[in-house]
Scaffold this motif. Structure first.
Motif, mmCIF file in Angstrom:
data_model
loop_
_atom_site.group_PDB
_atom_site.id
_atom_site.type_symbol
_atom_site.label_atom_id
_atom_site.label_comp_id
_atom_site.label_asym_id
_atom_site.label_seq_id
_atom_site.Cartn_x
_atom_site.Cartn_y
_atom_site.Cartn_z
ATOM 1 N N LYS A 121 0.949 -1.470 -0.217
ATOM 2 C CA LYS A 121 0.104 -0.012 0.396
ATOM 3 C C LYS A 121 0.710 1.228 -0.185
ATOM 4 C CE LYS A 121 -4.103 -2.354 2.323
ATOM 5 N NZ LYS A 121 -4.965 -2.368 3.526
ATOM 6 N N GLU A 122 1.713 1.624 0.585
ATOM 7 C CA GLU A 122 2.764 2.821 0.910
ATOM 8 C C GLU A 122 4.224 2.288 -0.200
ATOM 9 O OE1 GLU A 122 2.994 4.420 3.400
ATOM 10 O OE2 GLU A 122 0.792 3.367 3.735
ATOM 11 N N ARG A 123 4.147 1.313 -0.896
ATOM 12 C CA ARG A 123 4.810 1.377 -2.606
ATOM 13 C C ARG A 123 3.485 2.541 -2.908
ATOM 14 N NH1 ARG A 123 6.703 -3.523 -4.759
ATOM 15 N NH2 ARG A 123 6.853 -2.263 -6.737
ATOM 16 N N PHE A 124 2.542 2.160 -3.781
ATOM 17 C CA PHE A 124 1.503 2.683 -4.443
ATOM 18 C C PHE A 124 1.024 4.204 -3.662
ATOM 19 C CE2 PHE A 124 2.395 -0.988 -6.016
ATOM 20 C CZ PHE A 124 2.699 -1.140 -7.323
ATOM 21 N N ARG A 125 0.826 4.112 -2.964
ATOM 22 C CA ARG A 125 0.188 5.509 -2.117
ATOM 23 C C ARG A 125 0.499 6.622 -2.947
ATOM 24 N NH1 ARG A 125 -2.073 7.325 2.837
ATOM 25 N NH2 ARG A 125 -1.859 4.944 3.914
ATOM 26 N N PRO A 126 1.592 6.989 -3.067
ATOM 27 C CA PRO A 126 2.262 8.118 -3.830
ATOM 28 C C PRO A 126 1.289 8.371 -4.775
ATOM 29 C CG PRO A 126 3.714 7.643 -2.781
ATOM 30 C CD PRO A 126 2.721 6.081 -2.966
ATOM 31 N N PHE A 127 0.471 7.608 -5.417
ATOM 32 C CA PHE A 127 -0.137 7.112 -7.338
ATOM 33 C C PHE A 127 -1.339 8.192 -6.771
ATOM 34 C CE2 PHE A 127 4.055 4.115 -7.542
ATOM 35 C CZ PHE A 127 4.359 5.308 -8.284
ATOM 36 N N VAL A 128 -2.228 7.423 -5.686
ATOM 37 C CA VAL A 128 -3.355 7.709 -5.277
ATOM 38 C C VAL A 128 -3.259 9.052 -4.727
ATOM 39 C CG1 VAL A 128 -5.244 6.596 -4.298
ATOM 40 C CG2 VAL A 128 -3.609 4.802 -4.849
ATOM 41 N N GLU A 129 -1.860 9.482 -4.361
ATOM 42 C CA GLU A 129 -2.574 11.160 -3.365
ATOM 43 C C GLU A 129 -2.597 11.630 -4.354
ATOM 44 O OE1 GLU A 129 0.448 10.334 0.265
ATOM 45 O OE2 GLU A 129 1.606 10.778 -0.820
ATOM 46 N N GLN A 130 -1.427 11.222 -6.292
ATOM 47 C CA GLN A 130 -1.824 12.153 -7.313
ATOM 48 C C GLN A 130 -3.441 12.038 -7.352
ATOM 49 O OE1 GLN A 130 1.692 11.896 -9.659
ATOM 50 N NE2 GLN A 130 2.511 11.010 -8.244
ATOM 51 N N LEU A 131 -3.922 11.415 -8.048
ATOM 52 C CA LEU A 131 -5.284 11.143 -8.761
ATOM 53 C C LEU A 131 -6.126 12.203 -7.519
ATOM 54 C CD1 LEU A 131 -7.189 9.643 -11.202
ATOM 55 C CD2 LEU A 131 -7.682 7.884 -8.494
ATOM 56 N N LEU A 132 -5.761 11.564 -6.053
ATOM 57 C CA LEU A 132 -6.789 12.341 -6.094
ATOM 58 C C LEU A 132 -6.561 13.691 -5.494
ATOM 59 C CD1 LEU A 132 -7.435 9.621 -2.820
ATOM 60 C CD2 LEU A 132 -8.794 10.006 -4.573
ATOM 61 N N VAL A 133 -5.800 14.174 -5.572
ATOM 62 C CA VAL A 133 -5.456 15.774 -4.891
ATOM 63 C C VAL A 133 -5.150 16.000 -6.684
ATOM 64 C CG1 VAL A 133 -3.108 17.451 -4.368
ATOM 65 C CG2 VAL A 133 -4.040 15.462 -3.011
ATOM 66 N N PHE A 134 -4.630 15.584 -7.354
ATOM 67 C CA PHE A 134 -4.080 16.411 -8.455
ATOM 68 C C PHE A 134 -5.065 16.612 -9.603
ATOM 69 C CE2 PHE A 134 0.180 16.511 -7.303
ATOM 70 C CZ PHE A 134 0.346 17.889 -7.172
ATOM 71 N N HIS A 135 -5.731 15.354 -9.085
ATOM 72 C CA HIS A 135 -6.503 14.947 -11.029
ATOM 73 C C HIS A 135 -8.114 15.254 -10.283
ATOM 74 C CE1 HIS A 135 -3.233 13.501 -13.326
ATOM 75 N NE2 HIS A 135 -3.148 13.107 -12.052
ATOM 76 N N TRP A 136 -8.386 14.370 -8.925
ATOM 77 C CA TRP A 136 -9.986 14.596 -8.814
ATOM 78 C C TRP A 136 -10.543 16.008 -8.412
ATOM 79 C CZ3 TRP A 136 -12.361 13.560 -3.359
ATOM 80 C CH2 TRP A 136 -13.340 13.157 -4.023
ATOM 81 N N GLN A 137 -12.007 16.357 -9.234
ATOM 82 C CA GLN A 137 -11.821 18.032 -8.738
ATOM 83 C C GLN A 137 -12.895 18.135 -6.953
ATOM 84 O OE1 GLN A 137 -13.439 19.661 -11.945
ATOM 85 N NE2 GLN A 137 -12.316 19.141 -13.528
ATOM 86 N N GLY A 138 -13.051 16.602 -6.753
ATOM 87 C CA GLY A 138 -13.562 16.801 -5.555
ATOM 88 C C GLY A 138 -13.456 16.391 -4.003
#
Length: 225
Positions: A121-138
């Motif tokens: 989970k920690e390996r892939f956390r930075p990418f999910v963070e990017q999705l939620l912060v930079f790409h998703w508007q909600g």
């Protein structure tokens, strides 16, 4: 290449860097590349995100999160709240992707449907963070199950999410947390999101499965979507 394509390529590069558990037979049966991430489904411009644990076999076959038995229950409930009627079939259920984002803690399927380790989970956390912060508007997230909710623990004060989750009203209350994200190119940002936990809608979750449709409707009644 768009920033979103760059993100997905970066996830694949991380997956290629070091082996981790993958349900290879399911990917093979579906004729899918096991290292190609299934990061999200739905609309990045939506106000609401459903956040699950990880992918299942149906998700691998169809290439999007939350489309198996549990996901169909989520989609059905959202459709009913959105359209005011019962969905007639798969086409109706697919239309909910116009109004919500669907994603998970890890964009891959673990073997035997067992939860991924903290290390993965920690390996892939930075990418999910990017999705939620930079790409998703909600800014509104309904988490599905304990694993999905506690993924957000680093974004609250120490012990805050554990204390919240011990509360008897955790499935009616909400909690704001601050997510921070960084890209490999040095770009950084952050945003506050509202977490609204629900139990996982799996048929194996005997305690809550029968109650889940009503619990979901109560959550959706609080949200502008």
């Amino acid at each position: 290449m768009s920033e979103l394509q760059t993100l997905i390529r970066s996830i694949r590069q991380e997956a290629e860097r070091e082996p981790f558990p993958l349900d290879s037979p399911i990917y093979q049966q579906a004729s899918k590349d096991a290292l190609e991430p299934i990061l999200f489904g739905g609309n990045l411009g939506s106000q609401l995100c459903f956040f699950g644990r990880d992918l299942g076999a149906d998700e691998v076959r169809q290439g999007q999160p939350l489309i198996g038995a549990a996901g169909r229950l989520v989609r059905k409930g959202f459709f009913e709240a959105w359209q005011g009627r019962t969905p007639k079939g798969q086409d109706d259920l697919q239309t909910v992707c116009q109004r919500i984002l669907l994603t998970n803690t890890v964009p891959y399927k673990p073997p035997e449907n067992k939860a991924y380790s903290v290390k993965v989970k920690e390996r892939f956390r930075p990418f999910v963070e990017q999705l939620l912060v930079f790409h998703w508007q909600g800014k509104q997230i309904i988490t599905l199950g304990t694993e999905a909710f506690k993924w957000f623990a680093p974004y609250g004060a120490k012990g805050q999410l554990d204390e919240f989750f011990r509360g008897g009203d955790r499935y009616e209350s909400s909690l704001d947390v601050l997510i921070k994200a960084n890209t490999g190119a040095g770009k950084s940002s952050q945003k506050i999101v509202k977490l609204m936990p629900l139990p996982h809608p799996s048929p194996l979750n005997k305690r809550y499965y029968g109650q889940f449709p009503q619990m979901l409707q109560r959550r959706l009644a609080e949200i502008a979507f």
